[in-house]
Design an enzyme around this catalytic site. Structure first.
Site: not given
Length: 649
Positions: A341, A169, A357, A416, A314
């Site tokens: 990701c 920046y 997210c 499952e 973050g």
């Protein structure tokens, strides 16, 4: 156990309760048409203050309309912003979190039609467009803009500000030789290239007061040719200390750098710690490190070893706002992990969409929720009756749905047909560099145990099971499988024909020379998986681009890996037909014949598996379809659908 991480620290004249900072993130939501903060952004920060952050920063605080990094970030360039900021500060204050604003000007990396910078050199990546060089008068005006913005932050009640001098920046552009070719007092020598920064610091002290703490984020390395390097940071840091800076926050990278500012799962955790450690050796003020520090035990070790004084997180604060409190109280296993990701956060934001997210669909929706993760319940009336829910499928969508429904107080059972949890995501986690995908599966699996949710493995959904459990609702999260394309010669070739799922699961073995049909995320991942075994791989992509469903940051590292392996990529492929040991096709107008191959791996399109929906006709239960069973898509949609569905019960 985490005594260093949860010890207090002095930052200027502030006492901070722990060593965890929520770093500034350009989240791109929560402002009105004037870029004044709204209830949405306030609730987002309140939830993270409630979660125990020691320090917390508002990201992208623009000091001038000509330097707005993204369209929906808070502005600090006129006094009209102060009342809303003050309301936000007042809501955060009861939680004891030190709250600040990161002040910045985007320069040539701003998403604006007219961009300014030290020199008329366009950004090397991401943001395109011509750039105009600032005049000396404009530079001096921007100095006062930073000072006035800091004064507004103090008037609003913030505890401190952080000057953004990193990540390519405007301030970093002045400091980096490859972005600054000026020949006046703001270019050339190190002293001249850093002059803008030191004038800003002096102006802030004059306008906001010498007792108002000011930190700065700098790059330890731009990772660009002729850029700012660690030797520069080591020269600068003592000068910053002498100028009265309260702390130095050390990061790295710019748009287009070889090491990305926001690295994906392919990058080692703690990838920038060594830069902060080096800076810490030359200053006495606190040094903050950042860069994929996910595990609180890892964060504890960084502090204990003296590599840094604080750790900035973050994406981990996006994934779990209550990360600090869970760590402090010994509930580390309950922390919902970031998987690196980069899709919901940086990828969405760079597309000028609201940030989010993949593993936490509540990001940006905190203001719509009564009490968020604190209560652990989905949006909806707490007076809804308790119901019995059968979830078919223990992939990420099914596991997430079961967790959300149990948190809402319902009775949940999972069936499952496989031997364990994970689905296709579990297979993807076997690929090189993608092991962190298992983190969210392991978190969800632990949550099943914590919430006492029974799981019946090797148990497909049947009529008998429906009769036994007698559910009110059935959630079909049965996933997807590879779709077999119809291409001339494919089913008569002598080559071994397998799917990417079979290869990743280990139920089939590929030969030494392999064609992968499919250039999406699944195709590139299986290509990397095979190349890592030393195989020769060709990828046939019938689309114009590779892995469009991945974030650009994640895809960058995967593409770099493929360059190092014996992998050849073709796109815009039109297949004429498969031969006994190869294929004839055209790519971008060029006709190509490949021969001598032994295996074709199908990893192109996927089709939903939802045959069990036929039971709906004979069952009293209401059926719902989510995740890949609804439509094969990215993990982000699977978990979000689970959250949304649970809110309706």
């Amino acid at each position: 156990m985490l005594s260093h991480l949860f010890s207090p620290i002095r930052i200027g004249n502030l006492t901070v309760k722990n060593r965890l900072m929520m770093s500034a993130m350009s989240i791109n939501f929560g402002v009105d048409d004037n870029c004044h903060v709204t209830d949405q952004l306030m609730a987002y920060f309140v939830e993270r203050a409630r979660g125990g952050a020691g320090m917390m920063l508002v990201g992208g605080g623009s000091v001038h309309p000509g330097g707005q990094e993204l369209p929906d970030l808070p502005q600090m360039y006129e006094d009209g912003c102060i009342p809303a900021l003050k309301r936000m500060v007042d809501q955060v204050r009861p939680f004891g979190t030190r709250f600040g604003v990161q002040l910045m000007h985007g320069g040539r990396q701003s998403y604006l039609p007219e961009k300014v910078a030290p020199s008329p050199i366009p950004a090397p990546a991401v943001v395109k467009g011509e750039v105009r060089a600032l005049t000396v008068a404009e530079i001096q005006h921007l100095v006062t803009c930073f000072g006035d913005a800091a004064r507004r932050c103090r008037d609003a009640g913030f505890d401190f500000v952080e000057i953004h001098g990193a990540h390519g920046y405007l301030i970093n552009q002045f400091m980096s030789p490859n972005a600054n070719i000026r020949t006046d007092e703001y270019g050339g020598s190190f002293e001249n290239r850093t002059r803008f920064l030191f004038e800003i610091l002096a102006d802030i002290r004059a306008r906001a007061g010498e007792d108002f703490p000011v930190g700065i984020r700098i790059n330890g390395n731009d990772y660009m040719e002729n850029g700012w390097e660690l030797t520069d940071a080591l020269t600068l840091a003592p000068l910053l200390e002498a100028a009265g800076v309260a702390y130095v926050h050390v990061s790295a990278g710019v748009y287009g750098s070889t090491e990305l500012t926001i690295p994906s799962m392919y990058t080692p955790q703690g990838c920038f710690v060594h830069l902060a450690q080096a800076v810490k050796q030359v200053v006495g003020i606190p040094v903050i490190t950042v860069g994929r520090i996910k595990d609180p035990v890892h964060a504890e070790q960084i502090i204990a070893r003296g590599q840094a004084d604080m750790v900035a997180l973050g994406r981990s604060f996006l994934a779990d706002p209550h990360y600090p409190e869970k760590a402090r109280t010994g509930r580390i296993q309950e922390i919902r992990p970031c998987v690196g990701c980069c899709l919901g956060c940086i990828h969405a934001v760079l597309a000028k969409e609201p940030g989010g997210c993949v593993v936490n669909p509540d990001v940006g929706r905190e203001y719509l929720m009564a009490s968020g993760e604190t209560a652990g319940k989905p949006v909806g009336s707490p007076d809804k009756p308790r119901v019995r829910i059968l979830v078919a499928g223990a992939g990420p969508a099914g596991l997430a749905a079961a967790r959300e429904c149990a948190l809402a107080g319902h009775d949940v059972v999972i069936c499952e047909q496989g031997e364990g949890p994970g689905g296709l995501l579990g297979l993807a986690a076997k690929a090189p560099g993608r092991g962190e995908l298992k983190d969210i599966l392991q978190f969800l699996d632990r949550e099943l145990a914590r919430l006492d949710i029974p799981v019946r493995y090797q148990t497909p959904l049947t009529q008998d099971l429906l009769m036994e459990i007698s559910p009110d609702h059935v959630v079909l999260a049965t996933g997807s499988l590879p779709q077999m394309p119809v291409i001339k010669g494919l089913f008569t070739t002598s080559m071994h024909l397998v799917t990417g799922v079979d290869v990743m699961a280990g139920t089939e073995t590929a030969g030494e020379k392999v064609m992968v049909l499919g250039g999406g995320m699944a195709g590139l991942i299986v290509a990397d998986f095979l190349a890592d075994q030393g195989k020769t791989v060709v990828v046939l992509n019938r689309k114009k681009s590779f892995a469009e469903e991945m974030s650009s940051n994640d895809r960058y590292y995967l593409r770099e890996r493929l360059k190092k392996g014996d992998v050849t990529l073709y796109k815009q492929v039109s297949i004429q037909g498969f031969t006994p040991d190869g294929v004839i096709f055209s790519s971008k107008g060029e006709k190509i014949t490949l021969a001598g191959f032994d295996t074709v791996v199908i990893s192109e399109k996927f089709e939903a598996v939802r045959a069990a929906r036929s039971f709906e006709k004979t069952s009293a239960a209401r059926f719902h379809v989510i995740g890949d069973a609804k439509s094969p898509r990215h993990l982000m949609y699977c978990i979000a659908e689970a959250r949304e569905l649970a809110a309706t019960f």
